[in-house]
Design an enzyme around this catalytic site. Structure first.
Site, short mmCIF file in Angstrom:
data_model
loop_
_atom_site.label_atom_id
_atom_site.label_comp_id
_atom_site.label_asym_id
_atom_site.label_seq_id
_atom_site.Cartn_x
_atom_site.Cartn_y
_atom_site.Cartn_z
N THR A 103 0.77 -1.10 0.18
CA THR A 103 -0.03 0.11 0.02
C THR A 103 0.86 0.89 -0.02
O THR A 103 1.86 1.23 0.48
CB THR A 103 -0.94 -0.19 1.19
OG1 THR A 103 -1.74 -1.07 0.92
CG2 THR A 103 -1.64 1.25 1.54
N ARG A 137 -13.68 -8.10 -0.59
CA ARG A 137 -13.09 -7.74 0.71
C ARG A 137 -12.63 -6.39 1.08
O ARG A 137 -12.25 -5.72 0.23
CB ARG A 137 -11.86 -8.71 1.01
CG ARG A 137 -11.02 -8.83 2.30
CD ARG A 137 -9.80 -7.74 2.04
NE ARG A 137 -9.02 -7.64 3.21
CZ ARG A 137 -8.11 -6.76 3.14
NH1 ARG A 137 -7.64 -5.77 2.09
NH2 ARG A 137 -7.13 -6.99 4.23
N ASP A 195 -8.11 -2.11 5.66
CA ASP A 195 -8.24 -0.93 6.55
C ASP A 195 -7.99 0.60 5.69
O ASP A 195 -8.40 1.53 6.29
CB ASP A 195 -7.09 -0.93 7.64
CG ASP A 195 -5.69 -1.10 6.92
OD1 ASP A 195 -5.44 -1.73 5.80
OD2 ASP A 195 -4.70 -0.30 7.20
N THR A 200 -0.03 0.80 6.87
CA THR A 200 -0.06 -0.18 5.90
C THR A 200 0.13 -1.52 6.55
O THR A 200 0.93 -1.57 7.76
CB THR A 200 1.33 -0.06 5.05
OG1 THR A 200 1.33 -1.09 3.96
CG2 THR A 200 2.54 0.15 5.57
#
Ligand code: ASP
Length: 353
Positions: free
Chosen positions: A220, A248, A251, A271
Site C-alpha cells: 500500500t 473484501r 483498513d 500499511t
C-alpha cells in the site's frame, strides 16, 4: 586495580549494548524547531529478503519514493495545502507498477483488481474514501472528490464509479492495472494455500530481486503532510491483499483504521494486515493518544504498533506527523518503504529497519 579492570569491562559492555540497540536509521524525527512544512510517505511494509536485493530494483524504489517526495515538497513549498501534497505524492506512487496501488495493484482470488483509497483533511475532519473500484486510474483523487463534492464519506464499487462519472473522472479499462508480476504472486498464493508450496519454496519466491519479498509485503502507499498554514492531512491507497476474497475491504479506506488526520493532534497513514488495523483502529488510536493523553507521537505510535498490534498478531506499520512537525515511521515488520522531507531538505528515503 582489579576493580578498575571490572569497571572498564562493564563500561565497554554498556557501550556495546547501547550501540547495538540503537537503530541505524531514525524512525522518529523529533523536530527541535517547528518546520514550515513537512511530508512523509510510505510504499508498504513487509518481510525483508536482504540476500535477494539487486541494486537496480532497490534504486528504482528509492528513485520513485524520492520523486513522490519532491513533488509533494514543491506543492508545500509554494504554499499549497497538505491535502494537495498528499494527493500529488500518492498519485505518483499509484502510477508506478512498483507499488500495490493503482497500476500494479494486487489481484483478488478471482483474478480481478479492486482498489481502495481514503483521504482526510485535518482542518475540519473532512474525509472521503472509496472501496472496490476497478476502473479508476487514481483512486486517491476519487476519494478526494468524495470528500469535497459529496455528502458522504465512503462510497463502494459501482456507486463510487458512477459518482466518478458525475465528477468528470473517466472510467478506464481494468486491463490497465494488470501486471505479470502480480499475476504470478496470485498464482503462487493460490498454490500455497493449496499446500503445494514447501518451506524451501520461499527461496524461489524470493528470487524476484526485490528487497522485500513481494509475497510477504503490504505494498500500500500513503502520505501525511503538514503545510505552511499548520494544517495536517493524510491519505492511503491500495490494491489490498493478494488473493483476497472479492469485495473484501481492508483498513486503507476506513477512516480511523488506515487513515486519520486532525489538526489538533496528528495525521497517520497505515500499511499492513488490514484486518488487524481495523480491529485496533490504528490511525485514530494514535491521534487520540496524542490529543487526549498528551503523549508524544513517537510514544503513541510505539504503543499502538509495537505493543497493541503486535500482541494481537498484526503486522505492518504507520507513518505519522504531528502538528509540531514531529515525524514517526514505526513498523513491526523487517522493512517499510518510506521517506520524508522537512522544509527544503533533500528527500530522505529508507527501506530496511
Ligand atoms: N492494509 C492493506 C489492506 O489490508 C494492505 C497493505 O497495507 O498493503 O488492504
Amino acid at each position: 586495580m582489579k576493580y578498575f579492570f571490572y569497571a572498564v569491562i562493564l563500561l565497554f559492555g554498556v557501550l556495546l549494548t547501547s550501540c547495538a540497540s540503537r537503530p541505524k536509521l531514525p524512525s522518529n524525527i523529533n523536530a527541535q524547531i517547528k518546520p514550515q512544512y513537512a511530508l512523509v510517505i510510505h510504499g508498504g511494509a513487509g518481510t525483508i529478503r536482504k540476500r535477494n536485493i539487486t541494486p537496480e530494483v532497490e534504486a528504482a524504489y528509492r528513485a520513485k519514493l524520492a520523486e513522490a517526495l519532491k513533488a509533494g515538497q514543491s506543492v508545500l513549498d509554494s504554499g499549497g495545502s497538505a491535502v494537495d501534497a498528499v494527493e500529488v505524492s500518492i498519485k505518483i506512487m499509484e502510477d508506478s507498477p512498483l507499488f500495490n496501488a493503482g497500476k500494479g495493484a494486487v489481484f483478488t482470488h478471482d483474478y480481478t483488481n479492486e482498489l481502495d483509497a481514503s483521504i482526510m483533511d485535518g482542518r475540519k475532519l473532512n474525509a472521503g474514501a472509496i472501496t472496490g473500484v476497478a476502473h479508476i486510474k487514481n483512486p486517491i483523487s476519487l476519494a478526494r472528490e468524495v470528500m469535497n463534492k459529496s455528502e458522504h464519506v465512503l462510497l463502494a464499487g459501482k456507486g463510487a464509479e458512477e459518482f466518478a462519472k458525475t465528477r468528470g473522472i473517466p472510467l478506464i479499462d481494468g486491463a490497465y492495472f494488470k501486471t505479470e508480476r502480480r499475476l504470478m504472486q496470485l498464482e503462487r498464493a493460490i498454490e500455497r494455500n493449496g499446500g503445494a508450496i514447501l518451506d524451501h519454496d520461499g527461496d524461489k519466491r524470493a528470487s524476484s530481486g526485490e528487497p522485500i519479498d513481494p509475497d510477504y509485503k503490504f505494498g500500500t502507499v500513503g502520505a501525511v503532510a503538514l503545510d505552511k498554514k499548520g494544517n495536517l492531512a493524510a491519505g492511503t491507497s491500495t490494491g489490498g491483499l493478494t488473493n483476497k476474497r472479492f469485495n473484501r475491504i481492508g483498513d486503507s479506506p476506513i477512516i480511523g483504521a488506515g487513515t486519520y488526520a486532525d489538526n489538533n493532534s496528528c495525521a497517520v497513514s497505515a500499511t499492513g494486515h488490514g484486518e488487524y488495523f481495523i480491529r485496533a483502529t490504528v490511525a485514530r488510536s494514535i491521534c487520540a493518544m496524542v490529543e487526549y493523553k498528551g503523549v508524544s507521537l513517537e510514544e503513541a505510535a510505539h504503543e499502538t504498533i509495537n505493543k497493541k498490534l503486535e500482541k494481537m498478531g498484526g503486522n505492518g506499520g504507520i507513518i505519522a506527523i504531528d502538528k509540531d512537525g514531529n515525524i514517526s515511521m514505526t513498523f513491526n515488520t523487517r522493512g517499510m518503504y518510506r521517506g520524508y522531507i522537512i522544509d527544503k531538505t533533500a528527500p530522505s528515503v529508507f527501506i530496511y529497519k
